[in-house]
Design a protein around this motif. Structure first.
Motif, short mmCIF file in Angstrom:
data_model
loop_
_atom_site.label_atom_id
_atom_site.label_comp_id
_atom_site.label_asym_id
_atom_site.label_seq_id
_atom_site.Cartn_x
_atom_site.Cartn_y
_atom_site.Cartn_z
N TYR A 98 0.81 -1.21 0.00
CA TYR A 98 0.00 0.00 0.00
C TYR A 98 0.85 1.26 0.00
O TYR A 98 0.38 2.33 -0.39
CB TYR A 98 -0.94 0.00 1.21
CG TYR A 98 -0.29 -0.45 2.49
CD1 TYR A 98 0.43 0.43 3.28
CD2 TYR A 98 -0.40 -1.77 2.91
CE1 TYR A 98 1.04 0.01 4.45
CE2 TYR A 98 0.21 -2.20 4.07
CZ TYR A 98 0.93 -1.30 4.84
OH TYR A 98 1.55 -1.73 5.99
N ARG A 99 2.10 1.18 0.43
CA ARG A 99 2.96 2.37 0.46
C ARG A 99 3.45 2.76 -0.93
O ARG A 99 3.46 3.93 -1.30
CB ARG A 99 4.17 2.14 1.38
CG ARG A 99 3.81 1.93 2.84
CD ARG A 99 3.27 3.19 3.47
NE ARG A 99 2.88 2.97 4.87
CZ ARG A 99 2.23 3.84 5.61
NH1 ARG A 99 1.85 5.00 5.10
NH2 ARG A 99 1.90 3.56 6.86
N THR A 100 3.87 1.77 -1.71
CA THR A 100 4.41 2.07 -3.04
C THR A 100 3.33 2.15 -4.12
O THR A 100 3.63 2.56 -5.24
CB THR A 100 5.46 1.02 -3.45
OG1 THR A 100 4.84 -0.28 -3.49
CG2 THR A 100 6.61 0.99 -2.47
N GLU B 285 0.77 9.94 6.91
CA GLU B 285 0.03 10.26 8.13
C GLU B 285 -0.93 9.15 8.54
O GLU B 285 -1.60 9.26 9.57
CB GLU B 285 -0.75 11.57 7.93
CG GLU B 285 0.12 12.78 7.64
CD GLU B 285 -0.69 14.05 7.45
OE1 GLU B 285 -0.93 14.74 8.45
OE2 GLU B 285 -1.08 14.33 6.29
N LEU B 286 -1.00 8.08 7.77
CA LEU B 286 -1.93 6.99 8.03
C LEU B 286 -1.20 5.72 8.45
O LEU B 286 -0.03 5.52 8.12
CB LEU B 286 -2.78 6.69 6.79
CG LEU B 286 -4.05 7.52 6.58
CD1 LEU B 286 -3.72 8.99 6.36
CD2 LEU B 286 -4.85 6.96 5.42
N SER B 287 -1.93 4.86 9.16
CA SER B 287 -1.41 3.53 9.47
C SER B 287 -1.55 2.65 8.23
O SER B 287 -2.20 3.02 7.25
CB SER B 287 -2.19 2.91 10.63
OG SER B 287 -3.53 2.63 10.21
N ASN C 53 -11.90 -0.30 13.01
CA ASN C 53 -11.32 0.80 13.78
C ASN C 53 -10.45 1.63 12.85
O ASN C 53 -9.51 1.11 12.27
CB ASN C 53 -10.47 0.22 14.92
CG ASN C 53 -9.99 1.29 15.89
OD1 ASN C 53 -9.79 2.43 15.50
ND2 ASN C 53 -9.81 0.91 17.13
N VAL C 54 -10.75 2.91 12.70
CA VAL C 54 -10.01 3.74 11.77
C VAL C 54 -8.59 3.99 12.25
O VAL C 54 -7.77 4.52 11.51
CB VAL C 54 -10.71 5.10 11.53
CG1 VAL C 54 -12.06 4.88 10.92
CG2 VAL C 54 -10.82 5.90 12.82
N ASN C 55 -8.27 3.59 13.48
CA ASN C 55 -6.91 3.75 13.97
C ASN C 55 -6.03 2.58 13.59
O ASN C 55 -4.87 2.51 13.95
CB ASN C 55 -6.91 3.90 15.50
CG ASN C 55 -7.56 5.20 15.95
OD1 ASN C 55 -7.32 6.22 15.33
ND2 ASN C 55 -8.38 5.16 16.99
N SER C 56 -6.58 1.60 12.84
CA SER C 56 -5.80 0.42 12.47
C SER C 56 -5.48 0.45 10.99
O SER C 56 -6.22 0.97 10.21
CB SER C 56 -6.60 -0.85 12.78
OG SER C 56 -6.86 -0.92 14.16
#
Length: 267
Positions: A92-94, A147-149, A264-267
């Motif tokens: 998901y990062r690249t 800025e996201l997990s 959970n949006v924090n995950s």
């Protein structure tokens, strides 16, 4: 329906200046994918899973064999149905531009397919709806990927994949880079989205438990060929010794994905 018959793919393998050999990655892959199915392609690293997904997406060409969708040659169908074949990648990062806001990342496929006087307003509506469906707050659209997990960013990638209302979605190791607890949340989300959007999934993975949780059919890829296909409700019918070993390795344990997990949006 997608029908794949005798698909083949090789690459040149350099072994010195004068020694060029062929590495056979796919050596005769055949399967079909019915509308509404979730077909899991399971295999070890190097078995040809990602090569298969890239060919289906039109990112690579095969050396032989055929792919037809609704009886139409694969490339012709994709050209006639732009945006109806989509993908969520493993990394998901690249797979996102780090310099873009989430709004621009999600909007990118829409900008490629839609234009016109009211396009911007249409995009805003679609983006807002999808942010709600992947359970991310609208104010996140101003954020950047760093800025996201990992779980949050993969939700963004799922939203982006759905902007064009695809019919087929390839999930290429889409959860393997996530923590186990987050994997469970993403799998539950994907099951909900499949029902809501009437999607057909090709779920490519090496994790048999994850595939068994979300898919209704499994195809086992080894050394470039599918050695066996199974209905997920009939694991004990496996014939191949290799598949029996894989199945027996998970049967004694309750699937980690069957435990109820809250989004959970924090995950």
């Amino acid at each position: 329906m997608i029908t794949v018959e005798n698909l083949q793919k090789s690459y040149k393998a350099d072994r010195g200046l004068r020694n060029h050999t062929q590495k056979h990655v796919l050596t005769g892959v055949s399967f079909h994918l019915n509308d509404g199915d979730c077909l899991g392609i399971v295999g070890e690293s190097g078995s040809g899973k990602s090569t298969l997904s890239r060919i289906l997406l039109g990112l690579e060409t095969s050396d032989g064999g055929t792919i037809r969708i609704d009886g139409v040659p694969h490339k012709k169908w994709i050209k006639q149905n732009k945006g109806k074949f989509s993908v969520v990648f493993q990394d998901y990062r690249t797979s996102v531009n780090p310099n873009w806001t989430l709004r621009r990342i999600i909007e990118e496929p829409l900008c490629m397919l839609r234009s016109g006087k009211n396009a911007h307003a249409e995009h805003e509506t679609i983006i807002a709806e999808l942010m709600e469906r992947v359970e991310l707050p609208l104010d996140y659209l101003k954020k950047y990927p760093h800025e996201l997990s990992g779980g949050q960013l993969q939700r963004v990638c799922i939203a982006r994949a759905l902007t064009t209302r695809p019919r087929y979605l390839v999930l290429d190791e889409a959860i393997s880079s996530l923590d186990v607890s987050v994997q469970s949340q993403i799998l539950s989300l994907l099951k909900e989205l499949q029902r809501e959007f009437q999607l057909t999934y090709l779920f490519i993975a090496h994790d048999l438990q994850a595939v068994a949780y979300i898919c209704n059919r499994l195809a086992f890829l080894r050394d470039g060929v599918i050695i066996e296909e199974l209905d997920c409700n009939h694991f004990m019918c496996a014939q191949s010794e290799y598949v029996k070993l894989l199945v027996n390795s998970i049967l004694p344990f309750q699937s980690r994905f069957n435990r109820t997990s809250s989004h959970n949006v924090n995950s």
